[in-house]
Enzyme design. Sequence first.
Site, mmCIF file in Angstrom:
data_model
loop_
_atom_site.group_PDB
_atom_site.id
_atom_site.type_symbol
_atom_site.label_atom_id
_atom_site.label_comp_id
_atom_site.label_asym_id
_atom_site.label_seq_id
_atom_site.Cartn_x
_atom_site.Cartn_y
_atom_site.Cartn_z
ATOM 1 N N HIS A 96 7.178 -5.367 -60.391
ATOM 2 C CA HIS A 96 6.652 -6.479 -61.288
ATOM 3 C C HIS A 96 5.801 -7.442 -60.305
ATOM 4 O O HIS A 96 4.424 -7.485 -60.578
ATOM 5 C CB HIS A 96 7.631 -7.902 -61.910
ATOM 6 C CG HIS A 96 6.847 -8.190 -62.776
ATOM 7 N ND1 HIS A 96 7.983 -9.155 -63.924
ATOM 8 C CD2 HIS A 96 5.721 -9.224 -63.035
ATOM 9 C CE1 HIS A 96 6.773 -9.787 -64.878
ATOM 10 N NE2 HIS A 96 6.092 -9.848 -63.839
ATOM 11 N N TYR A 153 10.964 -11.255 -68.847
ATOM 12 C CA TYR A 153 10.527 -11.931 -70.270
ATOM 13 C C TYR A 153 11.962 -11.891 -70.593
ATOM 14 O O TYR A 153 11.566 -12.693 -72.166
ATOM 15 C CB TYR A 153 9.312 -10.749 -70.514
ATOM 16 C CG TYR A 153 8.023 -10.325 -69.964
ATOM 17 C CD1 TYR A 153 7.738 -10.966 -69.190
ATOM 18 C CD2 TYR A 153 7.419 -9.397 -70.580
ATOM 19 C CE1 TYR A 153 6.075 -10.715 -68.434
ATOM 20 C CE2 TYR A 153 6.280 -9.089 -70.260
ATOM 21 C CZ TYR A 153 5.978 -10.497 -69.185
ATOM 22 O OH TYR A 153 4.627 -9.746 -68.625
#
Length: 278
Positions: free
Chosen positions: A108, A50
Amino acid sequence: MELPTVSLNDGNTLPVIGFGTGSLRGDDGIAAMVSALETGYRLLDSAVNYQNEHEVGEALRRSGLPREQVQVTTKIPGRFHEEELALQSVRDSAERLGLEQIDLVLIHWPNPSQGRYVEAWRALVRAQRDGLVRSIGVSNFTEQHLRRVIDETGVVPAVNQVELHPLFPQQQLRPVHEELGIVTESWSPLGKGTVPLDSPAITQPAEAHGVTPTQVVLRWHTQLGAVPLPKSANPARQRQNIDVLGFTLTDEQVAAITAMGRSDGRRFDGDPDVHEEM
């Protein structure tokens, strides 16, 4: 507003609703996160990919809230699954966040073509043992991936953060989580605008309870036992998204929303977080 919590298999807890930070960067991103914390969110969900861990840490500091009142999540990207690289990724995240200990770190995604996610899991087990991380988990793992890391390490992930919304209710995976003692977190809990909020399955309970269709969907998540992670930079929407615990859907209403799931079980297109190069 003090949010209730869900218990994790390691003895820790998570708020029943978190705040997604996916595209929130820069000064505007910090302002949105500070607003969320002021509204009552106590879980900020970030990731290396991000590119906003600095902003998350800065928002936490600017909020003035005691550190122990706010939980921060980040994630190891697929390119760092080799064990030492994964461990260094966690250390680097802690530095960017400005935290001595990260509350929750996830893998992730399993990056199956590389196939080294067990190494990344071993790194997280080490990071938790060393006190760098409080709780450890995974994201976008299938049942096969989950059982492999458990079989090879003996350590069960506390969390699996997956795509979950009315069009993809994860009816096969959620029972596996329950069997294994894993808490489900829902990324993109509103389906990134794909969920038809004008469906009678959603509008009828909204009218009955005097709430919005969005609130109905987020309440559906919590009643499934999942922790949704809605994201909004709009303070009014932030307040609406967290204010979903003052009403209860009936079993029939929950079932009707779940029945909106696509019969073929396909994911919707456009997940920016799950790509080979990551």
